[in-house]
Write a protein that holds these residues in place. Structure first.
Motif, PDB file in Angstrom:
ATOM      1  N   GLY A 259      41.848  40.869  38.380  1.00 18.17           N
ATOM      2  CA  GLY A 259      40.836  41.653  38.718  1.00 18.17           C
ATOM      3  C   GLY A 259      40.472  41.755  40.133  1.00 18.17           C
ATOM      4  O   GLY A 259      39.255  41.352  40.143  1.00 18.17           O
ATOM      5  N   GLU A 260      41.747  41.248  41.241  1.00 17.52           N
ATOM      6  CA  GLU A 260      40.888  41.563  42.417  1.00 17.52           C
ATOM      7  C   GLU A 260      41.328  42.708  43.035  1.00 17.52           C
ATOM      8  O   GLU A 260      40.680  42.661  43.915  1.00 17.52           O
ATOM      9  CB  GLU A 260      42.690  40.287  43.171  1.00 17.52           C
ATOM     10  CG  GLU A 260      41.444  38.826  42.508  1.00 17.52           C
ATOM     11  CD  GLU A 260      42.161  37.739  42.493  1.00 17.52           C
ATOM     12  OE1 GLU A 260      43.256  38.069  44.151  1.00 17.52           O
ATOM     13  OE2 GLU A 260      42.036  36.653  42.567  1.00 17.52           O
ATOM     14  N   CYS A 261      42.012  43.238  42.613  1.00 21.64           N
ATOM     15  CA  CYS A 261      43.045  44.767  43.580  1.00 21.64           C
ATOM     16  C   CYS A 261      41.876  45.867  43.271  1.00 21.64           C
ATOM     17  O   CYS A 261      42.682  46.632  43.723  1.00 21.64           O
ATOM     18  CB  CYS A 261      44.108  44.588  43.510  1.00 21.64           C
ATOM     19  SG  CYS A 261      45.110  45.191  42.658  1.00 21.64           S
ATOM     20  N   GLY A 262      42.012  46.049  41.664  1.00 23.50           N
ATOM     21  CA  GLY A 262      42.251  47.534  41.442  1.00 23.50           C
ATOM     22  C   GLY A 262      42.438  48.407  41.040  1.00 23.50           C
ATOM     23  O   GLY A 262      42.697  49.445  40.345  1.00 23.50           O
ATOM     24  N   ALA A 263      43.406  47.787  41.059  1.00 18.07           N
ATOM     25  CA  ALA A 263      45.112  48.927  40.682  1.00 18.07           C
ATOM     26  C   ALA A 263      45.199  49.684  39.304  1.00 18.07           C
ATOM     27  O   ALA A 263      45.545  50.559  39.738  1.00 18.07           O
ATOM     28  CB  ALA A 263      46.366  48.605  41.217  1.00 18.07           C
ATOM     29  N   CYS A 264      44.468  49.031  38.178  1.00 20.00           N
ATOM     30  CA  CYS A 264      44.242  49.372  37.311  1.00 20.00           C
ATOM     31  C   CYS A 264      42.892  49.595  36.427  1.00 20.00           C
ATOM     32  O   CYS A 264      43.400  49.495  35.755  1.00 20.00           O
ATOM     33  CB  CYS A 264      44.414  48.019  36.338  1.00 20.00           C
ATOM     34  SG  CYS A 264      42.887  47.236  36.912  1.00 20.00           S
TER      35      CYS A 264
ATOM     36  N   LYS B  38      37.921  47.564  34.839  1.00 16.84           N
ATOM     37  CA  LYS B  38      39.411  46.959  35.006  1.00 16.84           C
ATOM     38  C   LYS B  38      39.914  46.705  34.280  1.00 16.84           C
ATOM     39  O   LYS B  38      40.132  45.796  33.225  1.00 16.84           O
ATOM     40  CB  LYS B  38      39.388  46.120  36.034  1.00 16.84           C
ATOM     41  CG  LYS B  38      38.856  46.002  37.880  1.00 16.84           C
ATOM     42  CD  LYS B  38      39.071  45.081  38.504  1.00 16.84           C
ATOM     43  CE  LYS B  38      38.615  45.631  39.681  1.00 16.84           C
ATOM     44  NZ  LYS B  38      38.153  44.347  40.846  1.00 16.84           N
TER      45      LYS B  38
ATOM     46  N   LYS C 277      47.950  50.911  37.477  1.00 20.57           N
ATOM     47  CA  LYS C 277      49.303  49.821  37.639  1.00 20.57           C
ATOM     48  C   LYS C 277      48.805  48.901  37.894  1.00 20.57           C
ATOM     49  O   LYS C 277      47.532  48.044  37.391  1.00 20.57           O
ATOM     50  CB  LYS C 277      49.302  50.373  39.359  1.00 20.57           C
ATOM     51  CG  LYS C 277      49.866  51.928  39.961  1.00 20.57           C
ATOM     52  CD  LYS C 277      51.589  51.939  39.308  1.00 20.57           C
ATOM     53  CE  LYS C 277      51.892  53.142  39.540  1.00 20.57           C
ATOM     54  NZ  LYS C 277      52.096  54.007  37.825  1.00 20.57           N
ATOM     55  N   LYS C 278      49.728  48.071  37.663  1.00 20.86           N
ATOM     56  CA  LYS C 278      49.619  46.289  37.814  1.00 20.86           C
ATOM     57  C   LYS C 278      49.606  45.977  38.882  1.00 20.86           C
ATOM     58  O   LYS C 278      51.028  45.714  39.420  1.00 20.86           O
ATOM     59  CB  LYS C 278      50.691  46.161  36.377  1.00 20.86           C
ATOM     60  CG  LYS C 278      49.978  44.432  36.643  1.00 20.86           C
ATOM     61  CD  LYS C 278      51.042  43.412  35.673  1.00 20.86           C
ATOM     62  CE  LYS C 278      50.147  44.084  33.756  1.00 20.86           C
ATOM     63  NZ  LYS C 278      51.391  43.388  33.250  1.00 20.86           N
ATOM     64  N   GLY C 279      48.459  45.101  39.707  1.00 25.28           N
ATOM     65  CA  GLY C 279      48.637  44.703  40.929  1.00 25.28           C
ATOM     66  C   GLY C 279      48.980  43.785  41.142  1.00 25.28           C
ATOM     67  O   GLY C 279      49.679  42.815  41.427  1.00 25.28           O
ATOM     68  N   CYS C 280      48.034  43.129  40.997  1.00 25.95           N
ATOM     69  CA  CYS C 280      47.289  41.531  40.216  1.00 25.95           C
ATOM     70  C   CYS C 280      47.270  40.492  39.864  1.00 25.95           C
ATOM     71  O   CYS C 280      47.647  40.158  39.068  1.00 25.95           O
ATOM     72  CB  CYS C 280      46.102  40.753  41.294  1.00 25.95           C
ATOM     73  SG  CYS C 280      44.520  41.497  40.314  1.00 25.95           S
ATOM     74  N   ASP C 281      47.307  41.184  38.379  1.00 24.67           N
ATOM     75  CA  ASP C 281      46.795  41.363  37.344  1.00 24.67           C
ATOM     76  C   ASP C 281      45.848  40.185  36.653  1.00 24.67           C
ATOM     77  O   ASP C 281      46.340  39.717  35.695  1.00 24.67           O
ATOM     78  CB  ASP C 281      47.905  40.495  36.392  1.00 24.67           C
ATOM     79  CG  ASP C 281      48.759  40.872  34.948  1.00 24.67           C
ATOM     80  OD1 ASP C 281      47.093  41.915  33.936  1.00 24.67           O
ATOM     81  OD2 ASP C 281      49.640  40.076  33.830  1.00 24.67           O
TER      82      ASP C 281
ATOM     83  N   CYS D 272      43.234  45.427  32.961  1.00 22.48           N
ATOM     84  CA  CYS D 272      43.598  44.548  33.220  1.00 22.48           C
ATOM     85  C   CYS D 272      42.635  43.082  32.705  1.00 22.48           C
ATOM     86  O   CYS D 272      43.565  41.912  32.320  1.00 22.48           O
ATOM     87  CB  CYS D 272      44.382  43.264  34.806  1.00 22.48           C
ATOM     88  SG  CYS D 272      43.153  43.288  36.218  1.00 22.48           S
TER      89      CYS D 272
HETATM   90  S1  FES Z   1      46.184  44.624  38.795  1.00 26.43           S
HETATM   91 FE1  FES Z   1      44.663  44.077  40.599  1.00 26.43          FE
HETATM   92  S2  FES Z   1      42.610  44.212  39.468  1.00 26.43           S
HETATM   93 FE2  FES Z   1      43.810  44.816  37.718  1.00 26.43          FE
END
Ligand code: FES
Ligand code: FES
Length: 200
Positions: free
Chosen positions: A89-94, A104, A83-87, A106
């Motif tokens: 490097g902060e959230c880890g969704a990717c 990560k 998933k693309k959360g923050c794009d 993104c």
């Molecule tokens: S989308 Fe948040 S760290 Fe990659």
């Protein structure tokens, strides 16, 4: 009050034109703001590359060098699990695995992963049989909205493989790169601990 006669207007206009055309004096030149500079058309750097994802080779043609692995997976390979959360490097969704290590997606360019073995959340189950981490997340109800879940699961798979599941604190520490806006952390930690026991 000067008279705005045709003669005066022509005279003042002529003076302004003369000022514009006069050679610049020595000394600092006026600075042109970047947005005022017309950019010469630059050819885009594109390349063809092969990503091996979940054991399948994906040949991607004409990929711009600036395209991230996350965008290549989602928009070119049709794998939208990461998933693309923050794009940024902060959230880890990717989070995905590259040669078994979590990264990560993104934060890395697709061209940098050419030839490496990528695993996404789509590659964990074996047919109908879920990966033990996936089963544990369901059993422990370790998600709400689910946006962070693929990244949490991929990170948990690596966390267990790395052997960082000795205690609740250790799991929290080594899963700290994956954020959950729904605050499912207690359930996530329980799920990782359960899965770590299941795969031993
Ligand atoms: S989308 Fe948040 S760290 Fe990659
Ligand atoms: S389940 Fe919603 S962000 Fe984690």
């Amino acid at each position: 009050m000067p008279e705005h006669s045709r003669r005066n207007v022509l005279k003042s206009g002529g003076a302004a034109a003369a000022a514009v055309m006069a050679p610049l004096p020595d000394g600092p030149r006026p600075v042109t703001a970047p947005h005022q500079v017309r950019q010469a058309a630059q050819p885009k750097a594109v390349t063809d590359l092969t990503l091996e994802v979940n054991g399948e080779r994906h040949r991607l043609e004409g990929v711009e060098a600036r395209v991230t692995l996350l965008d290549a997976l989602r928009e070119r390979a049709g794998l939208t699990g990461a998933k693309k959360g923050c794009d940024r490097g902060e959230c880890g969704a990717c989070t995905v695995l590259a040669d078994g290590r979590r990264i990560k997606a993104c934060l890395t360019l697709a061209v940098m992963q050419d030839g490496r073995s990528i695993t996404t959340v789509e590659g964990l189950a074996r047919g109908e049989r879920l990966h033990p981490v996936q089963e544990a997340f369901i059993r422990r109800d370790a998600f709400q909205c689910g946006i962070c879940t693929p990244g949490q699961i991929m990170s948990a798979v690596a966390c267990i493989e790395e052997g960082h599941t000795g205690s609740e604190d250790e799991i929290r520490e080594w899963m700290s790169g994956n954020l959950c806006r729904c605050s499912c952390y207690p359930n996530i930690v329980d799920a990782v601990a359960d899965a770590a026991k299941a795969v031993r």
